[in-house]
Design a protein around this motif. Structure first.
Motif, mmCIF file in Angstrom:
data_model
loop_
_atom_site.group_PDB
_atom_site.id
_atom_site.type_symbol
_atom_site.label_atom_id
_atom_site.label_comp_id
_atom_site.label_asym_id
_atom_site.label_seq_id
_atom_site.Cartn_x
_atom_site.Cartn_y
_atom_site.Cartn_z
ATOM 1 N N ASP A 174 4.471 -0.719 -6.032
ATOM 2 C CA ASP A 174 4.077 -0.280 -4.470
ATOM 3 C C ASP A 174 3.106 0.403 -3.986
ATOM 4 O OD1 ASP A 174 6.323 -2.160 -4.389
ATOM 5 O OD2 ASP A 174 7.596 -0.603 -3.348
ATOM 6 N N MET A 178 0.877 -1.450 -1.136
ATOM 7 C CA MET A 178 1.339 -1.127 0.179
ATOM 8 C C MET A 178 -0.249 -0.952 0.931
ATOM 9 S SD MET A 178 4.427 -1.520 1.252
ATOM 10 C CE MET A 178 6.105 -1.559 0.824
ATOM 11 N N SER A 215 0.384 -8.893 -0.232
ATOM 12 C CA SER A 215 1.091 -7.837 -0.917
ATOM 13 C C SER A 215 1.948 -8.379 -1.962
ATOM 14 C CB SER A 215 1.605 -6.802 -0.029
ATOM 15 O OG SER A 215 2.797 -7.397 0.749
ATOM 16 N N ALA A 219 1.913 -8.003 -6.077
ATOM 17 C CA ALA A 219 2.831 -7.289 -6.642
ATOM 18 C C ALA A 219 3.709 -7.840 -7.744
ATOM 19 C CB ALA A 219 3.896 -6.569 -5.217
ATOM 20 N N VAL A 272 9.635 -12.591 6.960
ATOM 21 C CA VAL A 272 10.076 -11.442 6.818
ATOM 22 C C VAL A 272 8.990 -10.445 7.687
ATOM 23 C CG1 VAL A 272 10.707 -9.367 5.530
ATOM 24 C CG2 VAL A 272 11.444 -11.744 5.204
HETATM 25 C C1 M3L Z 1 4.457 -3.775 -1.660
HETATM 26 N N1 M3L Z 1 5.526 -5.139 -1.806
HETATM 27 C C2 M3L Z 1 4.901 -6.446 -1.921
HETATM 28 C C3 M3L Z 1 6.098 -4.791 -2.775
HETATM 29 C C4 M3L Z 1 6.289 -5.290 -0.517
HETATM 30 C C5 M3L Z 1 5.801 -5.498 0.763
HETATM 31 C C6 M3L Z 1 6.755 -5.903 2.147
HETATM 32 C C7 M3L Z 1 8.018 -5.259 2.014
HETATM 33 C C8 M3L Z 1 8.779 -6.037 3.026
HETATM 34 N N2 M3L Z 1 9.966 -4.969 3.441
HETATM 35 C C9 M3L Z 1 9.382 -7.081 2.151
HETATM 36 O O1 M3L Z 1 10.582 -6.873 1.633
HETATM 37 O O2 M3L Z 1 8.666 -8.176 2.256
#
Ligand code: M3L
Length: 288
Positions: A174, A178, A215, A219, A272
Motif C-alpha cells: 500500500d 497509494m 493502483s 498492487a 468503487v
Molecule cells: C492501493 N490499493 C491498490 C491497494 C488500494 C487502492 C484503492 C482503495 C479502495 N478503497 C479500493 O478498495 O479499491
C-alpha cells in the motif's frame, strides 16, 4: 487538523465499498472455489441460488472497518499535503501542489492506513477462504463462526501479534501504490480541468476510476503475497518472510501467480474508486 477530511473519507469509502462488494464476492468465489467456469458463470449461479442478496454476504464487518481505514487514508493524505504545502483542500485548486508532494502524502496515507487495515484484512481473508458449504446438521462446523469469533481465535492461538500476520506485505503493497493512486487522480483531474477551476463530476468519476485501476494493477503482485502470508500457518506452510513467499510462489506456480484476480480486481476498482472520489469531493465542497 481539518476533521471534515476524515469524515468525508469515511462516508465515501463506505459508498465505494457497497458498490464494489458484488465484484469482491465474485473475485473471492473464483479464487477459492472450483465450481465456476468464469466471471459470468459465477454471477449467474450466485444470482439463481441466492438472489441479489448472495452478492452482499458478510458485508457488515468490512463496512464497519472501512470507516476507520478510509478516514485514516484520506485524513492523513490531506493533512500531510497541508503540512507540506501549507494549502487547505479549498486552496489547492488555485495553487496545485507538486506531484512529488502528492506522492509523498499518498505514500504516508498508505503507510499509516496499512496498520489499521491489517487486522481487518486478515480476518476478511480468513473468512473468505472458508469454502465449506452452509452448516448442515451433522457436518463439522467451519473453523471460524464469524468475524468476532475469528478475531478472538487468532488472538488466543497466536497472540496479539497474530492479528498482524501479513501486515508487512500489506504495508509494502500500500505505501507506493497509494502514492500512485493519488498521483493518477490529481494528474487526470488537472489535465482535463481549466486552470483554477474545480473538476467536473464526470472528470472526478473518470479520474477516480483510473486511479483505482492503476493502483490495483501495480498492487496485485504484492496483494497475492499478502494474502498468502495471511493464510500461512493455517492451511499453508508458514513462509519465512515476504521474500521467501515471493520466491517459493514463483518457483512452484510460475510468474503468472502474481497476477491472480487482476481482471476482476480492475473491473471492481473503476466503479468503487469513481464513487469514492466523487462523494469525497462532493462532501468537502458541501461543508466548505
Ligand atoms: C492501493 N490499493 C491498490 C491497494 C488500494 C487502492 C484503492 C482503495 C479502495 N478503497 C479500493 O478498495 O479499491
Amino acid at each position: 487538523m481539518p476533521v471534515e477530511e476524515f469524515v468525508a473519507g469515511w462516508i465515501s469509502g463506505a459508498l465505494g465499498l457497497v458498490l464494489g462488494y458484488p465484484f469482491d464476492t465474485v473475485k473471492v468465489r473464483l479464487q477459492t472455489q472450483t465450481t465456476y467456469r468464469g466471471i459470468v458463470d459465477c454471477m449467474v449461479k450466485t444470482y439463481r441460488h441466492e438472489s441479489l442478496l448472495g452478492f452482499f454476504k458478510g458485508m457488515s464487518f468490512p463496512i464497519a472497518s472501512i470507516a476507520v481505514v478510509n478516514s485514516v487514508l484520506f485524513g492523513i493524505y490531506s493533512n500531510t499535503l497541508l503540512a507540506l504545502t501549507a494549502t487547505s483542500h479549498q486552496e489547492r485548486r488555485a495553487q496545485p501542489p507538486s506531484y512529488t508532494h502528492i506522492f509523498i502524502a499518498g505514500c504516508t496515507g498508505g503507510f499509516l492506513q496499512a496498520y489499521f487495515l491489517a487486522p481487518f484484512d486478515l480476518i476478511k481473508v480468513r473468512l473468505q477462504n472458508q469454502t465449506e458449504p452452509r452448516a448442515k446438521p451433522g457436518s463439522p462446523p467451519p473453523r471460524y463462526r464469524g468475524p468476532v469469533h475469528c478475531a478472538a481465535s487468532i488472538f488466543q492461538e497466536e497472540g496479539p501479534r497474530g492479528l498482524f500476520r501479513g501486515a508487512w506485505a500489506l504495508t509494502l503493497r500500500d505505501t507506493p501504490t497509494m502514492g500512485i493512486y493519488f498521483i493518477t487522480y490529481e494528474c487526470l483531474c488537472h489535465q482535463s480541468t481549466p486552470e483554477g477551476q474545480n473538476p467536473s463530476s464526470a472528470t472526478v468519476l473518470v479520474a477516480g476510476g483510473f486511479a483505482g485501476i492503476t493502483s490495483w494493477v501495480t498492487a496485485t503482485p504484492l496483494d497475492v503475497i499478502k494474502s498468502r502470508m495471511q493464510m500461512a500457518g493455517l492451511n499453508q506452510r508458514a513462509h519465512r518472510g515476504v521474500l521467501d513467499c515471493i520466491v517459493s510462489s514463483a518457483r512452484q506456480e510460475g510468474l503468472g501467480v502474481f497476477f491472480r484476480g487482476l481482471t476482476i480486481n480492475s473491473a471492481r476498482a473503476f466503479p468503487v474508486n469513481a464513487v469514492t472520489f466523487l462523494s469525497y469531493e462532493y462532501l468537502l465542497h458541501l461543508w466548505q
